[in-house]
Design a protein around this motif. Structure first.
Motif, short mmCIF file in Angstrom:
data_model
loop_
_atom_site.label_atom_id
_atom_site.label_comp_id
_atom_site.label_asym_id
_atom_site.label_seq_id
_atom_site.Cartn_x
_atom_site.Cartn_y
_atom_site.Cartn_z
N CYS A 12 0.81 -1.21 0.00
CA CYS A 12 0.00 0.00 0.00
C CYS A 12 0.84 1.26 0.00
O CYS A 12 0.44 2.27 -0.53
CB CYS A 12 -0.94 0.01 1.20
N VAL A 13 2.04 1.18 0.62
CA VAL A 13 2.91 2.37 0.64
C VAL A 13 3.23 2.81 -0.76
O VAL A 13 3.16 3.99 -1.12
CB VAL A 13 4.20 2.08 1.43
N PHE A 16 0.16 4.37 -2.31
CA PHE A 16 -0.12 5.68 -1.73
C PHE A 16 0.78 6.73 -2.36
O PHE A 16 0.34 7.81 -2.75
CB PHE A 16 0.11 5.63 -0.22
N LYS A 277 -0.39 3.10 9.65
CA LYS A 277 -0.01 3.39 8.27
C LYS A 277 -0.88 2.59 7.30
O LYS A 277 -1.34 3.11 6.28
CB LYS A 277 1.47 3.08 8.06
N VAL A 281 -3.51 4.11 4.47
CA VAL A 281 -3.39 3.80 3.04
C VAL A 281 -4.72 3.27 2.49
O VAL A 281 -5.14 3.63 1.39
CB VAL A 281 -2.25 2.79 2.80
N TYR A 297 -0.55 9.08 7.29
CA TYR A 297 0.49 8.38 6.53
C TYR A 297 1.83 9.10 6.71
O TYR A 297 2.87 8.47 6.94
CB TYR A 297 0.12 8.31 5.06
#
Length: 559
Positions: A12-13, A16, A277, A281, A297
Motif C-alpha cells: 500500500c505504501v 499511496f 499506516k 493507506v 500516513y
C-alpha cells in the motif's frame, strides 16, 4: 504484527506514493465538492435533511469510484467560511482556494412526498476559465434511498462521468434520520458535566431505538470515546472501546474511508505505527481526498522528516482548517482532538521524529481555542469565533473568558435579548467582575434601557475607576439621559486618563456641540480627527459644525 499485515502495508505504501505524487495514477478525475443542500421551503424544519443528503451523496459517489469527492465535513466548513450557499455565483478564485475543479450547489423545494430541485455545477474548463451548468429535476421523497438515488440520476446529466452508478441502498427511514441529525447538529456539551453525560446517553438511546442507522451512530460514539480519552489519557480502556466501536462501523460499511482514517488515528495513539499506516493507506485508496489519511500516513511513514512533511502538507493543503486548529474546532473534527494540536507545527517546521503520540500534550487546547477565538472575534468572523470559544469552554467549563466572549458575539450580532440572558447568568457566577457588569450595561444600552445601563456602568467603575470603556459608555448614556454636566465630567476624566482615545474626544465634542458650545466642540472633534485622520464620520461632522449648523439630537451620532 503478522507477516500478512506487513506485506499489505508495504504494498500500500507504493500505491499511496503513486496516488499522492502522480495524479494521473488512480486520480485523474476532477475533484468535486458538494455543498449542503438548501431547502427553499420549508426552510428551518428540513435543514438537517440538506446535511444528510450532502453526506449521503458524497458517500455514494466515493463508493462508486467514479468521482473524486472532497469529504462532506470539509465542504461544510468551506460553506460556512465563504458563505457558499447564499452566494449568487462561485468564482474561479474560490475554487482555486478550495483546491477544487467542481462545486455542486443544489436547492430543494419539497411538497408532500415529492421534491423539485434546481442546481448549478461551477467548474474550471480546459482553458482554465470558470463555467457553470444548471440543471433541475424531481425527487421522490418516499424514502431516503429514493431521494438519494433520484439525486444521483439527475446529476448524471451535468456530470456525465456519474452515469450508470449503482447506488448502495441504506434502508434508513426519515424518522430515524430526523432523530439522528437532531442530535448531531446540536452544539457539543462541556466535557465532564451532566450535559455531556446526557448528550452521550441520547446517542446510545438512538442506537437502541433505530438500529437501521447504526452505520451513522457507531462513528459518533467512537468520536465521543476518543474525545473522553483526550481528557483522561491514562484511561487506555477508552481508546480500546473506541477501536471496537469503529470496527463495528466497518463491519457495516467496510469501504468507508472516514472509518479507516479514524481507526488509523486510534492505532497511531496506541503506538501501533504499522497498523496506523496500513489503515491510512486503505482510507486513501477508498478516497484520495481524505486529508486525515494523508496526514497520518506522513506521521507514520518512518522516513526522513522532509518526506513526512510532503505528505502532511498535502493533507493540510486539501483541508486547511486542520492547519489552524482549533479555529474551526467544532464537531467536524471532534474525533481528532488529540491529533490536531500537532499539526500547526508543520506549517513552519516538521515534528521531530522522536516525538511519539504518548508525549503529545493536549493541555494547551483551551489556550489555543481561546486565542483562535479572540483572533476571529477581532476580524468579526463570528461563526469560527463562536466555535473556538465553545471548544475552549468544553475544555474548561468554569472559565469566564469564553463565556463572556460568547455573550459579546451575541451583542455584535444584535441578539440583545439572548446576550442579556447570558450576561445575567454570568452576573450570578461573577457578581464582582467589571467586564461582566460593563457588557451587561451595554446590552441594556442597546435596548435603550438607559437607566439600567447607567447602573451597571457605575458598578463597573466602582471596581475599576479608570476603566476606559466604562467611562465612555457612562458618559454616553448620561448624554442620552440629558445629564450633561455629569456626562462632561466623566468624558473629560476619560480624555485626561486616555488622551489617545479618539472616540472619547468625539463624544465630548458632540456633548459641547449639543450645548451650543461650538468653539469647544470644534477643538474636541479636531483632536478626534487628528487621532483618526481617516475616519469619514469624524471628517463629515466636523465640516458640518464649522458651518455653524444648529445642534440636533445626537444620540445616533454617539459612539
Amino acid at each position: 504484527m503478522t507477516a500478512f499485515r506487513r506485506y499489505i502495508s508495504a504494498f500500500c505504501v507504493g500505491f499511496f506514493c503513486l496516488g499522492c505524487f502522480f495524479p494521473c495514477f488512480g486520480n485523474s478525475r476532477p475533484v468535486l465538492g458538494i455543498l449542503p443542500l438548501q431547502f427553499d421551503y420549508p426552510v428551518k424544519q428540513l435543514d438537517w435533511a440538506g446535511v444528510f443528503l450532502q453526506e449521503e451523496l458524497t458517500h455514494q459517489l466515493i463508493l462508486s469510484h467514479k468521482a473524486s469527492v472532497r469529504p462532506a465535513k470539509v465542504m461544510q466548513l468551506w460553506s460556512k467560511q465563504l458563505d457558499l450557499t447564499t452566494r449568487h455565483s462561485v468564482d474561479a478564485s474560490l475554487l482555486n482556494r478550495m483546491h477544487l475543479h467542481q462545486v455542486l450547489r443544489v436547492n430543494v423545494q419539497k411538497v408532500l412526498n415529492h421534491a423539485s430541485i434546481t442546481g448549478i455545477v461551477f467548474y474550471i474548463d480546459e482553458n482554465i476559465s470558470l463555467q457553470q451548468t444548471s440543471f433541475q429535476g424531481k425527487l421522490s421523497w418516499k424514502t431516503p434511498d429514493s431521494a438519494t438515488f433520484d439525486l444521483i440520476r439527475i446529476l448524471s446529466e451535468p456530470l456525465p462521468h456519474l452515469a450508470n452508478i449503482t447506488p448502495y441502498p441504506q434502508n434508513y427511514t426519515w424518522e430515524s434520520l430526523a432523530a439522528f441529525y437532531s442530535w448531531k447538529l446540536q452544539p457539543y456539551k462541556p466535557f465532564g458535566t451532566e450535559e455531556w453525560q446526557q448528550y452521550k446517553e441520547e446517542l446510545e438511546a438512538l442506537l437502541s431505538h433505530y438500529p437501521e442507522i447504526a452505520r451513522l451512530i457507531y462513528p459518533e460514539l467512537a468520536a465521543l470515546l476518543l474525545f473522553e480519552w483526550t481528557q483522561q489519557q491514562t484511561n487506555k480502556s477508552l481508546l480500546q472501546q473506541a477501536e471496537l466501536t469503529i470496527k463495528e462501523a466497518l463491519q457495516l460499511d467496510p469501504q468507508n474511508d472516514q472509518h479507516h482514517a479514524l481507526l488509523a488515528h486510534i492505532y497511531y495513539f496506541q503506538d501501533d505505527q504499522v497498523s496506523a499506516k496500513t489503515e491510512s493507506v486503505i482510507a486513501h485508496a477508498n478516497n484520495s481526498q481524505n486529508s486525515i489519511a494523508k496526514i497520518l500516513y506522513g506521521l507514520t511513514i518512518g522516513q526522513n522528516a522532509e518526506e513526512q512533511k510532503k505528505h502532511i502538507l498535502k493533507g493540510l493543503e486539501d483541508n486547511p482548517f486542520l492547519r489552524n486548529y482549533p479555529t474551526f474546532a467544532n464537531r467536524n473534527f471532534f474525533s481528532y482532538a488529540a491529533l490536531l494540536p500537532i499539526l500547526p507545527k508543520w506549517s513552519d517546521q516538521p515534528v521531530l521524529l522522536s516525538e511519539t503520540p504518548s508525549e503529545t500534550s493536549i493541555k494547551n487546547i483551551y489556550q489555543l481555542s481561546l486565542e483562535a477565538g479572540q483572533n476571529y472575534f477581532r476580524q468579526k468572523q463570528w461563526q469560527p469565533a463562536q466555535e473556538s470559544f465553545e471548544m475552549a469552554l468544553s475544555q474548561n467549563p468554569d472559565e469566564l473568558q469564553p463565556k463572556l466572549y460568547l455573550a459579546r458575539i451575541l451583542l455584535a450580532q444584535k441578539k440583545y435579548d439572548q446576550a442579556l440572558q447570558s450576561l445575567n447568568l454570568l452576573i450570578e457566577q461573577f457578581p464582582e467582575n467589571e467586564q461582566v457588569l460593563l457588557y451587561t450595561g451595554l446590552a441594556h444600552e442597546h435596548q435603550k434601557s438607559y437607566q439600567s445601563a447607567e447602573q451597571y456602568y457605575r458598578q463597573a467603575l466602582l471596581l475599576n475607576p479608570k476603566h476606559p470603556l466604562a467611562l465612555l459608555r457612562l458618559g454616553t448614556v448620561l448624554i442620552k439621559l440629558k445629564q450633561y454636566k455629569e456626562a462632561q465630567n466623566f468624558l473629560e476624566t476619560l480624555t485626561r486618563q486616555h488622551p489617545k482615545y479618539a472616540t472619547a474626544w468625539w463624544n465630548l465634542g458632540l456633548l459641547y456641540w449639543q450645548q451650543k458650545d461650538l468653539k469647544n466642540a470644534q477643538i474636541m472633534l479636531k483632536e478626534a480627527l487628528r487621532l483618526e485622520p481617516n475616519n469619514p464620520k469624524f471628517k463629515k461632522f466636523l465640516e458640518k459644525i464649522t458651518k455653524n449648523t444648529e445642534p440636533k439630537t445626537t444620540s445616533s451620532s454617539l459612539k
